[in-house]
Motif scaffolding. Structure first.
Motif, PDB file in Angstrom:
ATOM      1  N   TYR A  15      10.825 -40.882 -39.445  1.00 32.75           N
ATOM      2  CA  TYR A  15      11.847 -40.851 -38.394  1.00 32.75           C
ATOM      3  C   TYR A  15      11.882 -39.493 -37.688  1.00 32.75           C
ATOM      4  O   TYR A  15      12.065 -39.424 -36.469  1.00 32.75           O
ATOM      5  CB  TYR A  15      13.227 -41.206 -38.956  1.00 32.75           C
ATOM      6  CG  TYR A  15      13.353 -42.651 -39.366  1.00 32.75           C
ATOM      7  CD1 TYR A  15      12.974 -43.681 -38.517  1.00 32.75           C
ATOM      8  CD2 TYR A  15      13.852 -42.999 -40.611  1.00 32.75           C
ATOM      9  CE1 TYR A  15      13.087 -45.005 -38.886  1.00 32.75           C
ATOM     10  CE2 TYR A  15      13.973 -44.328 -41.002  1.00 32.75           C
ATOM     11  CZ  TYR A  15      13.585 -45.322 -40.134  1.00 32.75           C
ATOM     12  OH  TYR A  15      13.696 -46.634 -40.509  1.00 32.75           O
ATOM     13  N   MET A  40       8.805 -39.403 -35.444  1.00 30.17           N
ATOM     14  CA  MET A  40       8.968 -40.319 -34.316  1.00 30.17           C
ATOM     15  C   MET A  40       9.844 -39.676 -33.237  1.00 30.17           C
ATOM     16  O   MET A  40       9.531 -39.769 -32.049  1.00 30.17           O
ATOM     17  CB  MET A  40       9.579 -41.634 -34.777  1.00 30.17           C
ATOM     18  CG  MET A  40       9.611 -42.650 -33.659  1.00 30.17           C
ATOM     19  SD  MET A  40      10.301 -44.278 -34.017  1.00 30.17           S
ATOM     20  CE  MET A  40      10.443 -44.389 -35.735  1.00 30.17           C
ATOM     21  N   ASP A  41      10.926 -39.030 -33.647  1.00 32.70           N
ATOM     22  CA  ASP A  41      11.783 -38.360 -32.664  1.00 32.70           C
ATOM     23  C   ASP A  41      11.057 -37.212 -31.984  1.00 32.70           C
ATOM     24  O   ASP A  41      11.321 -36.892 -30.832  1.00 32.70           O
ATOM     25  CB  ASP A  41      13.055 -37.861 -33.327  1.00 32.70           C
ATOM     26  CG  ASP A  41      14.199 -38.834 -33.186  1.00 32.70           C
ATOM     27  OD1 ASP A  41      15.351 -38.405 -33.333  1.00 32.70           O
ATOM     28  OD2 ASP A  41      13.942 -40.030 -32.927  1.00 32.70           O
ATOM     29  N   ARG A  57       8.897 -46.493 -29.433  1.00 30.02           N
ATOM     30  CA  ARG A  57       9.246 -46.215 -30.823  1.00 30.02           C
ATOM     31  C   ARG A  57       9.153 -47.483 -31.668  1.00 30.02           C
ATOM     32  O   ARG A  57       8.649 -47.463 -32.787  1.00 30.02           O
ATOM     33  CB  ARG A  57      10.670 -45.677 -30.920  1.00 30.02           C
ATOM     34  CG  ARG A  57      10.833 -44.287 -30.430  1.00 30.02           C
ATOM     35  CD  ARG A  57      12.302 -43.984 -30.392  1.00 30.02           C
ATOM     36  NE  ARG A  57      12.510 -42.578 -30.188  1.00 30.02           N
ATOM     37  CZ  ARG A  57      13.616 -41.958 -30.538  1.00 30.02           C
ATOM     38  NH1 ARG A  57      14.603 -42.609 -31.085  1.00 30.02           N
ATOM     39  NH2 ARG A  57      13.740 -40.673 -30.311  1.00 30.02           N
ATOM     40  N   ASP A  74       6.658 -48.133 -34.821  1.00 32.91           N
ATOM     41  CA  ASP A  74       7.162 -48.550 -36.119  1.00 32.91           C
ATOM     42  C   ASP A  74       6.550 -49.878 -36.566  1.00 32.91           C
ATOM     43  O   ASP A  74       6.092 -50.010 -37.691  1.00 32.91           O
ATOM     44  CB  ASP A  74       8.689 -48.683 -36.083  1.00 32.91           C
ATOM     45  CG  ASP A  74       9.246 -49.157 -37.401  1.00 32.91           C
ATOM     46  OD1 ASP A  74       9.256 -48.368 -38.357  1.00 32.91           O
ATOM     47  OD2 ASP A  74       9.644 -50.339 -37.487  1.00 32.91           O
ATOM     48  N   ILE A 121      16.306 -47.432 -34.752  1.00 34.74           N
ATOM     49  CA  ILE A 121      15.569 -46.394 -34.034  1.00 34.74           C
ATOM     50  C   ILE A 121      16.288 -45.939 -32.772  1.00 34.74           C
ATOM     51  O   ILE A 121      16.247 -44.763 -32.421  1.00 34.74           O
ATOM     52  CB  ILE A 121      14.152 -46.904 -33.691  1.00 34.74           C
ATOM     53  CG1 ILE A 121      13.325 -47.042 -34.958  1.00 34.74           C
ATOM     54  CG2 ILE A 121      13.460 -46.003 -32.684  1.00 34.74           C
ATOM     55  CD1 ILE A 121      12.047 -47.834 -34.772  1.00 34.74           C
ATOM     56  N   ASN A 122      16.966 -46.862 -32.109  1.00 37.81           N
ATOM     57  CA  ASN A 122      17.533 -46.537 -30.807  1.00 37.81           C
ATOM     58  C   ASN A 122      19.026 -46.240 -30.796  1.00 37.81           C
ATOM     59  O   ASN A 122      19.510 -45.623 -29.845  1.00 37.81           O
ATOM     60  CB  ASN A 122      17.229 -47.677 -29.830  1.00 37.81           C
ATOM     61  CG  ASN A 122      15.750 -47.773 -29.553  1.00 37.81           C
ATOM     62  OD1 ASN A 122      15.147 -46.837 -29.059  1.00 37.81           O
ATOM     63  ND2 ASN A 122      15.149 -48.894 -29.905  1.00 37.81           N
TER      64      ASN A 122
END
Length: 189
Positions: A86, A89-90, A104, A108, A162-163
Motif C-alpha cells: 500500500y 502503491m501510493d 491502482r 492490485d 485503495i481509493n
C-alpha cells in the motif's frame, strides 16, 4: 496522512528516526502483523469448524497446526507485505494522478493478487512440509479457481480500500474483510 508524513520526515543528522518515532513505527508494524496473524488463524479455525459441521463430526477436535501455520503466514507475510504494498502503491500512483483509482485497482488485481496468492500456496506448502510435487498438484487444481474467486470477491472491496480508506487503515480494513476469504482459502486444503 500529512501529519504522518511530517513525522516520518523527522530525522537526525545521520538520517535516523528519533527513538520515540522509531518505537511508534515498530509498534504500528507489530500491530499490523499481530492482527494479520490472528485473523488468518481465526479464518482457519472457522474453516475447520464449518468442515466438521458439514461432515457431522465433533468440532471440539480441531487441528491446531492449521491455525498455527496461518498465524505464521499472517504475522510474517500478510501484515508486512500488505503494508509495504500500500505504501509503494501510493508512491507509484499518487492519489491525484490521472485515473489513479483505476490504475491502482489494476495494479492490485493483476499484479499483487496473483503474486500474493502464489506466495500463499508456496508458503503453506512449505509450512505443511510438503514436496514440490504436492505444490504443483495444488497449484493446478486450486490456483485458478482461487484467483477467479479472489477477483470476484476482492475487486469491489479493494476499490473501496485503495481509493477511500486512509493509508494507515488499509491493512486493517483488508484484514477485517479478509476473514471470510481466509475461511475460503483454508477450505481449499
Amino acid at each position: 496522512i500529512a501529519a504522518l508524513a511530517e513525522l516520518l520526515s523527522l530525522r537526525d543528522e545521520f538520517g535516523a528516526f528519533p527513538p520515540a518515532l522509531a518505537c511508534l513505527c515498530a509498534l504500528v508494524f507489530s500491530f499490523l502483523s499481530v492482527h494479520s496473524g490472528a485473523l488468518l488463524a481465526l479464518g482457519n479455525v472457522l474453516a475447520q469448524m464449518i468442515e466438521k459441521k458439514r461432515k457431522k463430526e465433533d468440532s471440539q477436535n480441531l487441528d491446531v497446526s492449521g491455525p498455527l501455520r496461518y498465524a505464521v503466514y499472517g504475522f510474517f507475510i500478510t501484515g508486512p507485505l500488505s503494508h509495504y504494498f500500500y505504501l509503494l502503491m501510493d508512491h507509484w500512483i499518487p492519489p491525484g494522478a490521472p485515473w489513479a483509482g483505476i490504475r491502482r485497482l489494476l495494479l492490485d488485481r493483476l499484479v499483487f493478487a496473483p503474486a500474493f496468492l502464489l506466495l500463499f500456496f508456496l508458503v503453506m506448502n512449505l509450512l505443511e512440509g510438503k514436496d514440490a510435487e504436492t505444490l504443483a498438484t495444488k497449484m493446478r487444481s486450486g490456483f485458478w479457481p482461487a484467483l477467479r474467486m479472489n477477483w470476484q470477491v476482492w475487486t469491489p472491496l479493494q476499490f473501496v480500500n485503495i481509493n477511500y480508506v486512509p493509508l494507515q487503515f488499509r491493512v486493517l480494513f483488508a484484514n477485517l474483510a479478509a476473514l471470510v476469504w481466509y475461511v475460503y482459502l483454508a477450505s481449499l486444503g
